[in-house]
Scaffold this active site. Structure first.
Site, PDB file in Angstrom:
ATOM      1  N   SER A  49       0.835  -1.203   0.000  1.00 48.37           N
ATOM      2  CA  SER A  49       0.000   0.000   0.000  1.00 48.37           C
ATOM      3  C   SER A  49       0.867   1.249   0.000  1.00 48.37           C
ATOM      4  CB  SER A  49      -0.934   0.009   1.215  1.00 48.37           C
ATOM      5  OG  SER A  49      -1.899   1.024   1.036  1.00 48.37           O
TER       6      SER A  49
HETATM    7  C1  LIG Z   1      -1.621   2.512  -4.325  1.00 47.71           C
HETATM    8  S1  LIG Z   1      -2.649   2.100  -2.993  1.00 47.71           S
HETATM    9  C2  LIG Z   1      -4.003   3.212  -3.138  1.00 47.71           C
HETATM   10  C3  LIG Z   1      -3.620   4.667  -3.057  1.00 47.71           C
HETATM   11  C4  LIG Z   1      -4.746   5.620  -2.758  1.00 47.71           C
HETATM   12  N1  LIG Z   1      -5.835   5.599  -3.694  1.00 47.71           N
HETATM   13  C5  LIG Z   1      -4.292   7.059  -2.555  1.00 47.71           C
HETATM   14  O1  LIG Z   1      -5.163   7.877  -2.241  1.00 47.71           O
HETATM   15  O2  LIG Z   1      -3.102   7.397  -2.667  1.00 47.71           O
HETATM   16  C6  LIG Z   1      -3.358   0.572  -3.521  1.00 47.71           C
HETATM   17  C7  LIG Z   1      -4.311  -0.054  -2.525  1.00 47.71           C
HETATM   18  O3  LIG Z   1      -5.059  -1.055  -3.186  1.00 47.71           O
HETATM   19  C8  LIG Z   1      -5.466  -1.987  -2.189  1.00 47.71           C
HETATM   20  N2  LIG Z   1      -5.946  -3.227  -2.818  1.00 47.71           N
HETATM   21  C9  LIG Z   1      -5.233  -4.232  -3.356  1.00 47.71           C
HETATM   22  N3  LIG Z   1      -6.039  -5.210  -3.805  1.00 47.71           N
HETATM   23  C10 LIG Z   1      -7.310  -4.815  -3.545  1.00 47.71           C
HETATM   24  C11 LIG Z   1      -8.592  -5.397  -3.760  1.00 47.71           C
HETATM   25  N4  LIG Z   1      -8.726  -6.597  -4.339  1.00 47.71           N
HETATM   26  N5  LIG Z   1      -9.681  -4.720  -3.347  1.00 47.71           N
HETATM   27  C12 LIG Z   1      -9.569  -3.502  -2.742  1.00 47.71           C
HETATM   28  N6  LIG Z   1      -8.371  -2.908  -2.514  1.00 47.71           N
HETATM   29  C13 LIG Z   1      -7.251  -3.546  -2.911  1.00 47.71           C
HETATM   30  C14 LIG Z   1      -4.210  -2.156  -1.343  1.00 47.71           C
HETATM   31  O4  LIG Z   1      -4.512  -2.653  -0.057  1.00 47.71           O
HETATM   32  C15 LIG Z   1      -3.636  -0.740  -1.341  1.00 47.71           C
HETATM   33  O5  LIG Z   1      -3.963  -0.067  -0.155  1.00 47.71           O
END
Ligand SMILES: C[S@@+](CC[C@H](N)C(=O)[O-])C[C@H]1O[C@@H](n2cnc3c(N)ncnc32)[C@H](O)[C@@H]1O
Length: 413
Positions: free
Chosen positions: A79
Site C-alpha cells: 500500500s
Molecule cells: C496505491 S494504494 C491506493 C492509493 C490511494 N488511492 C491514494 O489515495 O493514494 C493501492 C491499494 O489497493 C489496495 N488493494 C489491493 N487489492 C485490492 C482489492 N482486491 N480490493 C480492494 N483494494 C485492494 C491495497 O490494499 C492498497 O492499499
C-alpha cells in the site's frame, strides 16, 4: 495554546507553499508530455493537504512528486499514497471522459485518503465518494486521515473490490488505484450506462491507465497513460515472473507466459547483432504505444526486458528504457529495442543475441518502421465479457483474460 496555534499556522503556510510548488511542477510535467491539467483538478490539488494523509512524513517528503509507501509485506509494497503526478493524470482522464466530475457518484478502489479527498473536492456537494480497500489497516488509516483533514463525508469500506460493494449500487465513475490484470464483471456492472472506469490495466506485461466508457456490455477506451501501481490482492491477484538472464538483467513474464529459462540465462554472453530503422523521431514519440504495437504483432514471443543501472553502465545491455523495454525471446534468441540520439532527435533499433540474432533484430525493426509509417498510432481498447463468441468481436488483436476479452486496435493516423 496560542503557541500551538501559531505553530500550526506556520506549518499550514509552509505546507501551502510546498503544495503550490508541487502542483506547478505537475502542470509543467504534463505540459512536457503534451497534456494540459484541467482547472478543476488543479484547484483540488491546490486545496487538499497531502501532508494530512502521510502524518508520519516530514512536510518536504509529503510534497515530493512520488508515491509514499505506507505498508510493506516482506519486500513487497502492498500500500502507498500514490504519486501526485499520476493521480492528477488519472483524475484528468476521468474528468475529461465524463465532461467534469461535479455531482458524480464515485467509487475509488484502493484507499489512501488523499485521492478520495481530491475526488470529494471534484464531485462537490451533490456528488458522493466511496472508497474501498481490501486491507483493514489501510481503511482504518484512510478513515482517520480523512476525518483529521475535515473530509467527513467519504464512505470508507473494507472489502475485496473484485466483488460489488453493495447490491444494485451504481457509480458514474470507478477509479481503480491498484494494478489490475483483468476487469472483473462487478466493475462493469456497477457502472451506470455511459459511466467511466479508470483502471491501471496490465496488457502484455506493461501497465497503462485506461479511461473506458461503458456501452452496454462493452467498455470502450477514451484515453490512456503510462503508469505503474502496486498489484491487486485477493481474488483478482495475478503474478508476474522475473527471470534473471544476467547480472542486473531480467525478462518480465506475464501470467501463463513460458520461456526456456536455461536458454535465456546464457543468451547475453553470445555475440550481439544490431539492426537500425533509420528514423528521425521527436523526443515526444510515445514509445509505450510502440511497445503495445510490438506485443500485438509478435505475440507469444513478446517479453519485457528490465535492467539495473549497473548492467547498462557496464555495457551489458542498452535497452530504450531500463524499467521495461519490448523484447522477444524465441528459439534461444533474444532481441530487444534500443535507441540512439543525434542532437535532440533519435533513431530506433534492436539488438539481438543468439542463433538468429540478426533476423530477430531485423524483425523488431520492421515493426518499428511500420508503426512510424502508420503515423505512430496510439492503441485503442475494447473490453467484452469472456463469453463473447469470436464472431461478435470487433476487428483487432485479441487478448483473452479470465473474465474478459480485450481487443486492441491501431488506427493509422
Ligand atoms: C496505491 S494504494 C491506493 C492509493 C490511494 N488511492 C491514494 O489515495 O493514494 C493501492 C491499494 O489497493 C489496495 N488493494 C489491493 N487489492 C485490492 C482489492 N482486491 N480490493 C480492494 N483494494 C485492494 C491495497 O490494499 C492498497 O492499499
Amino acid at each position: 495554546m496560542s503557541t500551538t496555534t501559531t505553530d500550526r499556522t506556520d506549518q499550514d503556510e509552509r505546507a501551502e507553499v510546498l503544495r503550490n510548488a508541487l502542483v506547478d511542477k505537475a502542470i509543467a510535467d504534463q505540459k512536457a508530455k503534451g497534456l494540459v491539467m484541467r482547472a478543476d483538478v488543479e484547484r483540488a490539488m491546490r486545496t487538499v493537504p497531502r501532508d494530512r494523509f502521510i502524518p508520519e512524513a516530514t512536510l518536504e517528503e509529503a510534497y515530493k512528486n512520488t508515491a509514499v509507501i505506507t505498508k510493506r509485506r516482506g519486500d513487497e509494497t502492498v500500500s502507498s499514497v500514490s504519486a501526485p503526478f499520476l493521480i492528477a493524470e488519472m483524475l484528468g482522464q476521468a474528468a475529461d471522459a465524463l465532461d467534469g466530475l461535479g455531482g458524480r457518484d464515485v467509487l475509488e478502489i484502493g484507499s489512501g485518503g488523499y485521492n478520495a479527498a481530491l475526488l470529494r473536492e471534484l464531485v462537490g456537494r451533490t456528488g458522493s465518494v466511496t472508497t474501498v480497500d481490501i486491507d483493514a489497516d489501510v481503511t482504518d488509516r484512510a478513515a482517520a486521515c480523512l476525518a483529521a483533514a475535515g473530509y467527513n463525508d467519504v464512505t470508507v469500506v473494507c472489502a475485496d473490490a473484485e466483488h460489488a460493494i453493495e447490491p444494485d449500487r451504481h457509480f458514474d465513475l470507478i477509479i481503480v488505484t491498484v494494478g489490475a490484470w483483468d476487469i472483473p464483471p462487478a466493475w462493469r456492472e456497477q457502472l451506470t450506462e455511459g459511466g467511466v472506469l479508470v483502471v491501471p490495466l496490465r496488457t502484455f506485461g506493461t501497465t497503462r491507465s485506461w479511461a473506458l466508457r461503458r456501452a452496454g456490455d462493452r467498455l470502450v477506451s477514451h484515453s490512456h497513460r503510462q503508469c505503474g501501481f502496486v498489484a491487486m490482492q485477493g481474488a483478482g491477484a495475478h503474478t508476474m515472473r522475473y527471470v534473471d538472464i544476467a547480472d542486473g538483467v531480467h525478462l518480465r513474464l506475464d501470467e501463463g507466459e513460458q520461456i526456456d529459462v536455461d536458454a535465456a540465462k546464457g543468451v547475453l554472453t553470445q555475440p550481439r547483432s544490431e539492426a537500425w530503422a533509420g528514423l528521425d523521431l521527436s523526443p515526444r514519440t510515445r514509445l509505450h504505444d510502440l511497445s503495445l504495437w510490438h506485443a500485438t504483432r509478435l505475440r507469444e514471443q513478446a517479453v519485457i526486458l528490465t535492467a539495473q543501472e549497473s548492467a547498462i553502465e557496464s555495457g551489458l545491455v542498452a535497452p530504450s528504457w531500463r524499467n521495461g523495454t519490448s523484447a522477444t525471446f524465441h528459439n534461444g534468441t533474444l532481441a530487444y529495442r534500443t535507441l540512439r540520439w543525434t542532437d535532440r532527435r533519435f533513431d530506433l533499433g534492436a539488438y539481438g543475441h543468439g542463433p538468429e540474432a540478426f533476423a530477430a533484430a531485423e524483425r523488431m525493426v520492421e515493426h518499428m518502421r511500420a508503426w512510424v509509417e502508420a503515423g505512430c498510432p496510439p492503441p485503442e481498447l475494447q473490453i467484452l465479457p469472456a463469453h463473447t463468441p469470436d464472431g461478435d468481436l470487433p476487428d483487432g488483436a485479441v487478448l483473452d483474460k479470465r473474465h474478459s476479452r480485450l481487443i486492441l486496435t491501431f488506427t493509422p493516423q
